[in-house]
Design a protein around this motif. Structure first.
Motif, PDB file in Angstrom:
ATOM      1  N   SER A   2       0.966  -1.314   0.010  1.00 12.76           N
ATOM      2  CA  SER A   2       0.042  -0.101  -0.109  1.00 12.76           C
ATOM      3  C   SER A   2       0.868   1.273   0.026  1.00 12.76           C
ATOM      4  O   SER A   2       2.128   1.188   0.008  1.00 12.76           O
TER       5      SER A   2
ATOM      6  N   LEU B 219      -3.854  -0.731   5.966  1.00 10.96           N
ATOM      7  CA  LEU B 219      -3.192  -0.123   4.747  1.00 10.96           C
ATOM      8  C   LEU B 219      -4.143   0.941   3.969  1.00 10.96           C
ATOM      9  O   LEU B 219      -5.348   0.777   3.754  1.00 10.96           O
TER      10      LEU B 219
ATOM     11  N   ALA C 141      -4.570  -0.332  -1.508  1.00  9.00           N
ATOM     12  CA  ALA C 141      -4.243  -1.522  -0.547  1.00  9.00           C
ATOM     13  C   ALA C 141      -4.399  -2.984  -1.284  1.00  9.00           C
ATOM     14  O   ALA C 141      -5.428  -3.079  -1.735  1.00  9.00           O
TER      15      ALA C 141
ATOM     16  N   ASN D 259      -8.677   0.957   0.926  1.00  5.65           N
ATOM     17  CA  ASN D 259      -8.277   0.856   2.536  1.00  5.65           C
ATOM     18  C   ASN D 259      -8.535  -0.611   3.160  1.00  5.65           C
ATOM     19  O   ASN D 259      -9.724  -1.075   2.870  1.00  5.65           O
TER      20      ASN D 259
END
Length: 288
Positions: A138, A157, A161, A180
């Motif tokens: 990420s 992350l 990601a 995320n």
């Protein structure tokens, strides 16, 4: 002979030192060692210490350790007044679980900030995380620790990601991606993975073939100790693609659209899926 600077829970050792009385800066060379009452130990060949702001700067390679982690960088800075460590270039961190059978979590990135007081570690740019059962990458990774024990609590992350399984086994997610991703831990093992924003995941299929693919706005996965999915919940604009056995010269695929999806593993290594809200079923054949 060795020189040593001591001041309020902090000691800095080295082979040679030169001081600038006007600026209160000290330059130290040779076998530099930093030890704090907070449990941080560091080694380097060169360091510069400023008593005015409490900063220890290490312009070259340095390594760090606490009881629960190891770290290193090619340039770093330690703020002893805030107990904050900055890994400025080529950052590497290793979070120890305290259990011999659980692999450490290893993170590499361009830079990192480790805040012992808040129990937070932030790794930035070109982040790669190796947990033993997962490889992740990420733009940024934030690690949160349990305050009492410094055990790993969660890993977030942020930015493009991705998570990939290191072993392709039935019941495991082969890959996951989202804007995320947050992974929650218990005793060093992942127990829950939450994907937010354009979430996608693919379960391992038979052999190297394509497995079930799921996309949604958010996906939550409960995992067992080996990383296999126990339950999967997907919500908002859910699309599930279920690969079917080949039919002669064609490859069949089922696609199911719904508002939400729950998949639960059974004792005999099968999955039970339930779709809710505006369910649409499609089936297609593709030539192979």
């Amino acid at each position: 002979s060795e020189m040593c600077i001591r001041d309020r829970g902090f000691a800095l050792h080295g082979s040679e030192a030169s001081a600038d009385q006007e600026s209160s800066n000290v330059h130290i060379e040779g076998n530099v060692r930093l030890v704090t009452d907070g449990g941080l130990e560091a080694t380097a060949e060169v360091a510069d210490y400023s008593d005015n702001n409490g900063m220890v700067r290490m312009p070259g390679a340095a390594s760090f350790k606490r009881s629960w982690m190891n770290a290193s960088a090619q340039a770093s800075r330690f703020d002893r007044r805030r107990d904050r460590l900055h890994l400025l270039t080529a950052a590497r961190g290793e979070i120890l679980s305290g259990e011999s059978e659980v692999a450490p979590v290893v993170i590499v990135a361009d830079s990192a900030r480790l805040n012992q007081t808040d129990g937070i570690m932030v790794f930035s740019n070109n982040v790669v995380v190796d947990t033993g059962i997962h490889l992740m990458d990420s733009t940024q990774a934030t690690i949160t620790l349990v305050s009492e024990t410094n055990a790993l609590d969660s890993l977030r992350l942020n930015g493009d990601a991705r998570v990939r399984a290191t072993v392709d086994e039935s019941g495991q997610f082969r890959s996951m991606s989202a804007a995320n991703i947050r992974v929650f831990y218990d005793s060093g093992r992942s127990e829950r993975i939450v994907l937010q924003g354009m979430a996608n995941g693919e379960l391992a299929g038979h052999g190297s073939g394509t497995g079930t693919r799921i996309s949604a706005e958010s996906i939550e996965v409960l995992t067992n100790d080996s990383g296999a999915a126990k339950r999967i919940d997907a919500t908002t604009e859910v699309v599930a693609n279920l690969g079917l056995p080949n039919r002669g010269q064609s490859k069949a695929e089922q696609e199911i659209l719904a508002d939400s999806l729950r998949i639960v593993s059974t004792d005999d290594d099968y999955f039970m899926a339930s779709f809710v809200g505006s369910v649409v079923y499609r089936e297609s054949d593709e030539l192979i």
